[in-house]
Write a protein that holds these residues in place. Structure first.
Motif, PDB file in Angstrom:
ATOM      1  N   ASP A  45      -3.122   7.951   8.332  1.00 31.88           N
ATOM      2  CA  ASP A  45      -3.643   8.065   6.966  1.00 31.88           C
ATOM      3  C   ASP A  45      -2.548   8.395   5.952  1.00 31.88           C
ATOM      4  O   ASP A  45      -2.758   9.139   5.015  1.00 31.88           O
ATOM      5  CB  ASP A  45      -4.739   9.119   6.903  1.00 31.88           C
ATOM      6  N   CYS A  46      -1.381   7.806   6.124  1.00 30.94           N
ATOM      7  CA  CYS A  46      -0.240   8.146   5.282  1.00 30.94           C
ATOM      8  C   CYS A  46      -0.392   7.585   3.866  1.00 30.94           C
ATOM      9  O   CYS A  46      -0.792   6.442   3.678  1.00 30.94           O
ATOM     10  CB  CYS A  46       1.047   7.610   5.923  1.00 30.94           C
ATOM     11  N   ASP A  47      -0.068   8.386   2.873  1.00 35.10           N
ATOM     12  CA  ASP A  47      -0.125   7.960   1.473  1.00 35.10           C
ATOM     13  C   ASP A  47       1.091   7.141   1.067  1.00 35.10           C
ATOM     14  O   ASP A  47       1.145   6.648  -0.045  1.00 35.10           O
ATOM     15  CB  ASP A  47      -0.223   9.181   0.549  1.00 35.10           C
ATOM     16  N   ASN A  48       2.053   6.993   1.946  1.00 36.69           N
ATOM     17  CA  ASN A  48       3.291   6.276   1.641  1.00 36.69           C
ATOM     18  C   ASN A  48       3.197   4.788   1.974  1.00 36.69           C
ATOM     19  O   ASN A  48       4.171   4.073   1.882  1.00 36.69           O
ATOM     20  CB  ASN A  48       4.459   6.918   2.403  1.00 36.69           C
ATOM     21  N   TRP A  49       2.048   4.305   2.363  1.00 36.11           N
ATOM     22  CA  TRP A  49       1.869   2.906   2.730  1.00 36.11           C
ATOM     23  C   TRP A  49       1.302   2.104   1.573  1.00 36.11           C
ATOM     24  O   TRP A  49       0.384   2.545   0.888  1.00 36.11           O
ATOM     25  CB  TRP A  49       0.906   2.749   3.887  1.00 36.11           C
ATOM     26  N   ASP A  50       1.798   0.890   1.385  1.00 32.62           N
ATOM     27  CA  ASP A  50       1.190  -0.077   0.469  1.00 32.62           C
ATOM     28  C   ASP A  50       0.346  -0.991   1.349  1.00 32.62           C
ATOM     29  O   ASP A  50       0.859  -1.933   1.958  1.00 32.62           O
ATOM     30  CB  ASP A  50       2.268  -0.878  -0.259  1.00 32.62           C
ATOM     31  N   ILE A  51      -0.938  -0.698   1.461  1.00 31.79           N
ATOM     32  CA  ILE A  51      -1.798  -1.427   2.392  1.00 31.79           C
ATOM     33  C   ILE A  51      -2.453  -2.660   1.780  1.00 31.79           C
ATOM     34  O   ILE A  51      -3.227  -3.337   2.448  1.00 31.79           O
ATOM     35  CB  ILE A  51      -2.880  -0.501   2.982  1.00 31.79           C
ATOM     36  N   LEU A  52      -2.124  -2.984   0.528  1.00 29.15           N
ATOM     37  CA  LEU A  52      -2.714  -4.169  -0.094  1.00 29.15           C
ATOM     38  C   LEU A  52      -2.231  -5.449   0.564  1.00 29.15           C
ATOM     39  O   LEU A  52      -2.967  -6.429   0.631  1.00 29.15           O
ATOM     40  CB  LEU A  52      -2.422  -4.177  -1.589  1.00 29.15           C
ATOM     41  N   SER A  53      -1.002  -5.459   1.023  1.00 28.65           N
ATOM     42  CA  SER A  53      -0.499  -6.632   1.741  1.00 28.65           C
ATOM     43  C   SER A  53       0.083  -6.162   3.072  1.00 28.65           C
ATOM     44  O   SER A  53       0.800  -5.179   3.132  1.00 28.65           O
ATOM     45  CB  SER A  53       0.566  -7.344   0.907  1.00 28.65           C
ATOM     46  N   PHE A  54      -0.277  -6.851   4.124  1.00 29.03           N
ATOM     47  CA  PHE A  54       0.227  -6.505   5.449  1.00 29.03           C
ATOM     48  C   PHE A  54       0.248  -7.766   6.295  1.00 29.03           C
ATOM     49  O   PHE A  54      -0.328  -8.781   5.941  1.00 29.03           O
ATOM     50  CB  PHE A  54      -0.634  -5.423   6.110  1.00 29.03           C
TER      51      PHE A  54
END
Length: 69
Positions: A45-54
């Protein structure tokens, strides 16, 4: 790495991962078969991820595992 669905995501602040206790360095293979050195994160659950594109990760080899062998 078991049956987890691994994903390659962009990091917002990559330098924060260098000191994180949940981060490990890994060799990761993407869909195109390219292998790159990346950060493997055990925190889900890291807030440092940009999960919009993977993109999916096919093979992940933690560098710690290779050093122990």
């Amino acid at each position: 790495m078991g049956r987890k669905q691994m994903k390659i995501v962009r990091l917002l602040e990559p330098e924060l991962c260098l000191e994180c206790r949940f981060a490990e360095r890994a060799m990761v293979e993407n869909e195109a078969g390219e292998v790159q050195r990346m950060v493997y994160c055990r925190r889900l659950d890291c807030d440092n991820w940009d999960i919009l594109s993977f993109e999916p990760a096919h093979n992940v080899h933690l560098e710690q595992d290779e050093e122990a062998a």
